[in-house]
Design a protein around this motif. Structure first.
Motif, PDB file in Angstrom:
ATOM      1  N   PRO A 107     106.364  54.327  25.521  1.00  0.00           N
ATOM      2  CA  PRO A 107     104.660  53.186  26.366  1.00  0.00           C
ATOM      3  C   PRO A 107     104.075  53.601  24.051  1.00  0.00           C
ATOM      4  O   PRO A 107     104.462  54.151  23.234  1.00  0.00           O
ATOM      5  CB  PRO A 107     104.417  53.091  26.219  1.00  0.00           C
ATOM      6  CG  PRO A 107     104.097  54.935  27.371  1.00  0.00           C
ATOM      7  CD  PRO A 107     105.524  55.430  26.327  1.00  0.00           C
ATOM      8  N   GLY A 108     103.636  52.248  24.040  1.00  0.00           N
ATOM      9  CA  GLY A 108     102.532  52.169  22.345  1.00  0.00           C
ATOM     10  C   GLY A 108     101.514  51.036  22.389  1.00  0.00           C
ATOM     11  O   GLY A 108     101.194  51.215  23.261  1.00  0.00           O
ATOM     12  N   VAL A 109     100.512  51.463  21.224  1.00  0.00           N
ATOM     13  CA  VAL A 109      99.093  50.974  21.924  1.00  0.00           C
ATOM     14  C   VAL A 109      99.176  49.378  21.557  1.00  0.00           C
ATOM     15  O   VAL A 109     100.185  48.722  20.470  1.00  0.00           O
ATOM     16  CB  VAL A 109      97.949  51.582  20.579  1.00  0.00           C
ATOM     17  CG1 VAL A 109      97.081  51.063  20.803  1.00  0.00           C
ATOM     18  CG2 VAL A 109      98.338  53.109  20.745  1.00  0.00           C
ATOM     19  N   SER A 110      99.345  48.965  23.026  1.00  0.00           N
ATOM     20  CA  SER A 110      99.119  46.893  22.363  1.00  0.00           C
ATOM     21  C   SER A 110      97.736  46.882  21.664  1.00  0.00           C
ATOM     22  O   SER A 110      97.362  47.640  21.429  1.00  0.00           O
ATOM     23  CB  SER A 110      98.936  47.122  23.853  1.00  0.00           C
ATOM     24  OG  SER A 110      98.259  45.354  24.098  1.00  0.00           O
ATOM     25  N   SER A 111      98.392  45.030  21.294  1.00  0.00           N
ATOM     26  CA  SER A 111      97.330  45.270  20.665  1.00  0.00           C
ATOM     27  C   SER A 111      95.670  44.058  20.971  1.00  0.00           C
ATOM     28  O   SER A 111      95.348  44.841  20.504  1.00  0.00           O
ATOM     29  CB  SER A 111      98.065  43.613  19.449  1.00  0.00           C
ATOM     30  OG  SER A 111      98.187  43.107  21.059  1.00  0.00           O
ATOM     31  N   PHE A 112      95.772  44.629  22.535  1.00  0.00           N
ATOM     32  CA  PHE A 112      94.514  43.909  23.501  1.00  0.00           C
ATOM     33  C   PHE A 112      93.992  45.103  23.232  1.00  0.00           C
ATOM     34  O   PHE A 112      92.221  45.416  22.938  1.00  0.00           O
ATOM     35  CB  PHE A 112      95.403  43.687  24.445  1.00  0.00           C
ATOM     36  CG  PHE A 112      95.004  44.892  25.544  1.00  0.00           C
ATOM     37  CD1 PHE A 112      93.876  45.214  26.376  1.00  0.00           C
ATOM     38  CD2 PHE A 112      96.148  45.091  26.233  1.00  0.00           C
ATOM     39  CE1 PHE A 112      93.982  46.329  27.145  1.00  0.00           C
ATOM     40  CE2 PHE A 112      96.528  46.133  27.190  1.00  0.00           C
ATOM     41  CZ  PHE A 112      95.582  46.320  27.914  1.00  0.00           C
ATOM     42  N   SER A 113      94.137  46.751  23.198  1.00  0.00           N
ATOM     43  CA  SER A 113      93.855  47.884  22.728  1.00  0.00           C
ATOM     44  C   SER A 113      93.357  48.102  21.779  1.00  0.00           C
ATOM     45  O   SER A 113      92.236  48.182  21.451  1.00  0.00           O
ATOM     46  CB  SER A 113      94.762  49.422  22.826  1.00  0.00           C
ATOM     47  OG  SER A 113      94.453  49.217  24.548  1.00  0.00           O
ATOM     48  N   GLY A 114      94.243  47.857  20.904  1.00  0.00           N
ATOM     49  CA  GLY A 114      93.972  47.346  19.206  1.00  0.00           C
ATOM     50  C   GLY A 114      93.012  46.512  18.898  1.00  0.00           C
ATOM     51  O   GLY A 114      91.574  46.960  18.080  1.00  0.00           O
ATOM     52  N   ALA A 115      92.538  45.155  19.521  1.00  0.00           N
ATOM     53  CA  ALA A 115      91.509  44.419  18.893  1.00  0.00           C
ATOM     54  C   ALA A 115      90.136  44.830  19.991  1.00  0.00           C
ATOM     55  O   ALA A 115      88.552  44.938  19.381  1.00  0.00           O
ATOM     56  CB  ALA A 115      92.072  43.379  19.552  1.00  0.00           C
TER      57      ALA A 115
END
Length: 256
Positions: A107-115
């Motif tokens: 898994p990776g860090v989603s852009s919704f978490s980045g946002a």
């Protein structure tokens, strides 16, 4: 072996330790060049073969995996964010199942978490919103009829909307028709966690104009809901001295 790896939301150092190790050991890397930060390719071995899947079809991606497997090589399929969201990984995995190839998924860090990090935002605030709807507008690729975006608006939950930056006027109209107030707080996050990240806080009725005024036409997430304003929320009970948990007993009221 084939590793599906989430590249993270943009910044090269947001890939997981496990994902970085897989990149360093890969003989073949097939990366989603339209969105993955190419700085991640600096982790590769000198003799690693690299393919940009932005220019490839599914069949061509699978063909390169077949070649690597025939030579007993390790492949990393590098997707943006966390590939469980709009990553088109299931169709690849089904083919690999039919071929009898082994694979796993990092898994990776989603852009919704980045946002959320770009805005210092908590998506779930007590007595404001305890649910997050992740969705997108129907465009060239349709969505199931029962997931028409306006149907989510009645819940007034937090919404994170992918792949819809070019349709913000229609998006706003549908969400207001569905039940959100025109002055509902919103945010646009362009290229979350990338060096050229930009954030804009507005309202649902000014969303399209905010994007137009700032020339934001793609590669942005839209966040809709009262959590964007982060006001009028209740304190978490978890850290309330009057609330007993598994790890500590409640004490007297802090007002006494």
């Amino acid at each position: 072996m084939i590793h599906f790896v989430g590249a993270g939301s943009g910044a090269a150092d947001l890939i997981t330790v496990r994902g970085q190790k897989m990149l360093q050991e890969a003989d073949v890397i097939i990366y989603a060049g339209s969105l993955v930060n190419e700085a991640l390719l600096e982790y590769k071995k000198e003799d690693c073969k690299v393919f940009n899947s932005a220019y490839m079809t599914l069949e061509e991606v699978i063909e390169e995996m077949k070649k690597a497997e025939a030579q007993n090589k390790t492949t990393v399929r590098l997707h943006t964010g966390d590939p469980c969201l709009y990553g088109a990984i299931r169709e690849q995995m089904d083919i690999l199942d039919d071929l009898g190839f082994k694979y796993d998924y990092c898994p990776g860090v989603s852009s919704f978490s980045g946002a959320a990090s770009a805005l210092n935002l908590e998506y779930t605030l007590p007595n404001v919103s305890q649910s997050v709807v992740i969705t997108r507008m129907a465009g060239r690729t349709p969505v199931p009829p029962k997931e028409e975006i306006s149907t989510f608006a009645a819940h007034h939950a937090t919404m994170v909307i992918f792949l819809s930056t070019g349709m913000l006027e229609e998006l706003s109209k549908k969400l207001i028709e569905g039940g959100y107030e025109p002055n509902t707080p919103c945010a646009l996050v362009y290229k979350a966690t990338w060096p050229d990240q930009k954030t804009f806080v507005c309202t649902l009725e000014t969303l399209a104009k905010t994007a137009a005024d700032n020339n934001i036409t793609k590669t942005a997430l839209t966040i809709v809901g009262d959590v964007v304003a982060h006001t009028n929320y209740d304190r978490s009970e978890l850290y309330n001295p009057e609330f007993t948990t598994e790890f500590r007993q409640a004490t007297k009221s802090s007002h006494n």
